[in-house]
Design a protein around this motif. Structure first.
Motif, short mmCIF file in Angstrom:
data_model
loop_
_atom_site.label_atom_id
_atom_site.label_comp_id
_atom_site.label_asym_id
_atom_site.label_seq_id
_atom_site.Cartn_x
_atom_site.Cartn_y
_atom_site.Cartn_z
N MET A 1 0.84 -1.21 0.00
CA MET A 1 0.00 0.00 0.00
C MET A 1 0.87 1.26 0.00
SD MET A 1 -3.14 -0.87 -0.18
CE MET A 1 -3.87 0.69 0.30
N LEU A 2 1.93 1.24 0.80
CA LEU A 2 2.83 2.39 0.85
C LEU A 2 3.52 2.61 -0.49
CD1 LEU A 2 4.07 4.63 2.54
CD2 LEU A 2 5.82 3.00 3.31
N SER A 3 3.91 1.51 -1.16
CA SER A 3 4.55 1.63 -2.48
C SER A 3 3.60 2.24 -3.49
CB SER A 3 5.03 0.26 -2.96
OG SER A 3 5.98 -0.29 -2.08
N ALA A 4 2.34 1.80 -3.50
CA ALA A 4 1.37 2.35 -4.44
C ALA A 4 1.17 3.84 -4.21
CB ALA A 4 0.05 1.59 -4.32
N VAL A 5 1.02 4.23 -2.93
CA VAL A 5 0.85 5.65 -2.62
C VAL A 5 2.08 6.45 -3.03
CG1 VAL A 5 0.53 7.32 -0.75
CG2 VAL A 5 -0.79 5.19 -0.77
N PHE A 6 3.26 5.88 -2.77
CA PHE A 6 4.50 6.59 -3.11
C PHE A 6 4.64 6.77 -4.63
CE2 PHE A 6 9.10 6.49 -4.02
CZ PHE A 6 9.49 7.62 -3.32
N PHE B 1 13.74 16.54 -14.96
CA PHE B 1 12.70 16.11 -14.03
C PHE B 1 12.42 14.61 -14.16
CE2 PHE B 1 11.56 20.66 -13.84
CZ PHE B 1 11.55 20.81 -12.46
N SER B 2 12.52 14.07 -15.37
CA SER B 2 12.31 12.63 -15.54
C SER B 2 13.39 11.84 -14.82
CB SER B 2 12.31 12.29 -17.03
OG SER B 2 11.23 12.90 -17.70
N LEU B 3 14.64 12.28 -14.94
CA LEU B 3 15.73 11.60 -14.25
C LEU B 3 15.58 11.69 -12.74
CD1 LEU B 3 18.80 12.63 -16.44
CD2 LEU B 3 17.81 10.35 -16.23
N MET B 4 15.24 12.88 -12.23
CA MET B 4 15.08 13.05 -10.79
C MET B 4 13.93 12.20 -10.27
SD MET B 4 15.66 17.17 -10.42
CE MET B 4 15.19 17.10 -8.69
N SER B 5 12.82 12.17 -11.02
CA SER B 5 11.67 11.36 -10.59
C SER B 5 12.02 9.88 -10.56
CB SER B 5 10.49 11.60 -11.53
OG SER B 5 10.11 12.96 -11.54
N ILE C 1 2.23 6.86 -6.92
CA ILE C 1 1.23 7.84 -7.37
C ILE C 1 1.67 9.25 -7.01
CG2 ILE C 1 -1.14 8.63 -7.04
CD1 ILE C 1 -1.94 5.71 -6.64
N ALA C 2 2.22 9.42 -5.80
CA ALA C 2 2.68 10.75 -5.38
C ALA C 2 3.81 11.25 -6.27
CB ALA C 2 3.12 10.71 -3.92
N ILE C 3 4.77 10.37 -6.60
CA ILE C 3 5.88 10.77 -7.46
C ILE C 3 5.39 11.16 -8.85
CG2 ILE C 3 7.91 9.91 -8.68
CD1 ILE C 3 8.57 10.64 -5.88
N LEU C 4 4.49 10.35 -9.41
CA LEU C 4 3.99 10.64 -10.76
C LEU C 4 3.19 11.94 -10.79
CD1 LEU C 4 2.85 7.06 -11.91
CD2 LEU C 4 4.93 8.29 -12.53
N VAL C 5 2.35 12.14 -9.80
CA VAL C 5 1.55 13.37 -9.77
C VAL C 5 2.45 14.59 -9.57
CG1 VAL C 5 -0.21 14.63 -8.48
CG2 VAL C 5 -0.54 12.20 -9.00
N THR C 6 3.41 14.49 -8.66
CA THR C 6 4.31 15.62 -8.40
C THR C 6 5.16 15.94 -9.63
OG1 THR C 6 4.41 14.99 -6.07
CG2 THR C 6 6.11 16.50 -6.89
N SER C 7 5.69 14.91 -10.27
CA SER C 7 6.51 15.12 -11.47
C SER C 7 5.70 15.76 -12.59
CB SER C 7 7.10 13.79 -11.93
OG SER C 7 7.83 13.95 -13.12
N GLY C 8 4.48 15.25 -12.82
CA GLY C 8 3.64 15.83 -13.86
C GLY C 8 3.27 17.27 -13.57
N LEU C 9 2.97 17.56 -12.30
CA LEU C 9 2.60 18.93 -11.93
C LEU C 9 3.78 19.89 -12.09
CD1 LEU C 9 0.49 20.86 -10.75
CD2 LEU C 9 1.29 20.19 -8.45
N VAL C 10 4.97 19.45 -11.66
CA VAL C 10 6.14 20.32 -11.77
C VAL C 10 6.49 20.57 -13.23
CG1 VAL C 10 8.62 20.46 -11.32
CG2 VAL C 10 7.07 19.67 -9.53
N LEU D 1 12.08 7.57 -7.25
CA LEU D 1 11.18 6.43 -7.25
C LEU D 1 11.93 5.14 -6.91
CD1 LEU D 1 8.30 5.45 -7.85
CD2 LEU D 1 8.99 5.11 -10.22
N ILE D 2 13.09 4.94 -7.51
CA ILE D 2 13.88 3.74 -7.24
C ILE D 2 14.37 3.71 -5.80
CG2 ILE D 2 16.00 2.51 -7.82
CD1 ILE D 2 15.64 3.46 -10.69
N LEU D 3 14.90 4.85 -5.32
CA LEU D 3 15.40 4.90 -3.94
C LEU D 3 14.27 4.69 -2.93
CD1 LEU D 3 17.96 7.86 -4.13
CD2 LEU D 3 18.43 5.40 -4.06
N GLY D 4 13.11 5.29 -3.22
CA GLY D 4 11.99 5.14 -2.31
C GLY D 4 11.49 3.71 -2.22
N LEU D 5 11.35 3.05 -3.37
CA LEU D 5 10.87 1.67 -3.36
C LEU D 5 11.88 0.73 -2.69
CD1 LEU D 5 9.28 1.42 -6.91
CD2 LEU D 5 8.11 1.66 -4.71
N LEU D 6 13.17 0.99 -2.94
CA LEU D 6 14.19 0.17 -2.28
C LEU D 6 14.16 0.36 -0.76
CD1 LEU D 6 17.25 0.58 -4.68
CD2 LEU D 6 15.78 -1.43 -4.42
#
Length: 335
Positions: A30-35, A72-76, A37-46, A80-85
């Motif tokens: 559940m935490l991974s899914a929320v994370f 921004f794609s590289l940073m996202s 979605i948050a990364i994708l939404v934040t990246s798209g908004l920025v 994302l990889i660091l967060g999931l790990l």
């Protein structure tokens, strides 16, 4: 009958014990899914906000927009990889073991994908090309319109008649867009050379050849061709000094002749005059069309024709005609 039954750290679903499914993994999922979605939404908004800001400024060039999106794609991706790990592998020993297994599997099963991703970073680091450059890569010639982690997207252009037999075949006989969008794997940069027409020197040398007879006024033809090249080509004196400095200093190339020049070549049938000149990379066909029209008008005014493959008949062998002998009977029959 309960569908889901918890037995300590395990889960029983429809009476079957599911391996690896427990409350801890459920929370991580559940935490991974929320994370994600948050990364994708934040990246798209920025990226949307940055795009709006750049669109209002005078410096909103294609290069600026492209590199902003790439950054921004590289940073996202990194976050994302660091967060999931961090979520799934809180034990460094487990992380190292999993990383080794995943790396071995990827190296074996996804060789082309891994090589293409490595090629992406080589392209960025080595300044091989960027969006907007005219390149030849993997047998495709054209302008780069998109650069991804795995593939490069190219707006294909036609080919000159001298290379019309290349694969794939072309129906456009000059360096103009064909309308086809072609994707090429980034891994091609490790296996084949990449030709860049615009990266360091946004001009290209071109040639036009005109055959004339040996009796024609070759001096006048040379004047007409030089006049056309100077009128429609790039004036070397008007070229940016930075471009010439890059060519002669930064690239280690000795000063070379940039002024138009006509070269003679003797053949069995005619005298071939070739004019060499400089033109902008994206204006080759227009420049050669204007020069061709100018040269034809000049040749017509001078009364000079263009040579072609012809055959001269210098004589005939002697022809002897003999009257046939007619018998007396045949003569009597003929009225």
């Amino acid at each position: 009958m309960k569908l889901i039954v918890w037995h300590g750290a395990d889960v029983q679903f429809f009476g079957i014990d599911w391996v690896g499914i427990n409350p801890e993994n459920g929370r991580k999922l559940m935490l991974s899914a929320v994370f994600v979605i948050a990364i994708l939404v934040t990246s798209g908004l920025v990226r949307w906000l940055v795009g709006r800001v750049l669109a209002r400024g005078d410096y909103a060039s294609t290069q600026t927009k492209f590199w902003t999106r790439q950054g921004f794609s590289l940073m996202s991706t990194i976050f994302l990889i660091l967060g999931l790990l961090s979520i799934w592998f809180n034990d460094p020993t487990r992380l190292a073991t999993a990383f080794g297994l995943v790396s071995a599997g990827l190296a074996f099963a996804l060789q082309q994908v891994v090589t293409s991703v490595a090629g992406y970073f080589v392209i960025l680091r080595g300044s091989t090309f960027t969006v907007g450059d005219r390149i030849s890569m993997g047998g495709v010639r054209g302008d780069v319109v998109r650069l991804g982690f795995i593939q490069t997207t190219i707006m294909e252009m036609g080919q000159p008649p001298s290379i019309q037999g290349a694969d794939p075949a072309m129906w456009v006989k000059s360096r103009q867009f064909t309308g086809r969008i072609v994707t090429v794997a980034n891994a091609k940069i490790f296996a084949e050379p990449v030709f860049n027409y615009t990266r360091d020197f946004p001009f290209i040398w071109e040639e036009m050849a005109i055959p004339i007879t040996y009796q024609a006024d070759r001096g006048r033809v040379e004047e007409i061709m030089l006049e056309a090249a100077k009128l429609h080509g790039i004036d070397p004196n008007a070229m940016a000094s930075e471009a010439k400095a890059d060519l002669q200093v930064r690239l280690g190339i000795e000063p070379i002749e940039l002024d138009p020049r006509v070269f003679f070549r003797i053949t069995d049938n005619w005298l071939e005059l070739t004019v060499r000149f400089i033109a902008a990379t994206h204006q080759i066909r227009g420049v050669k069309d204007a020069m061709s029209r100018h040269i034809i008008v000049g040749l017509d005014k001078a009364g000079i024709g263009i040579a072609s493959a012809t055959y001269d008949i210098v004589g005939f062998p002697p022809v002897e005609l003999r009257a046939s002998q007619v018998s007396q009977t045949d003569r009597a029959i003929v009225p």
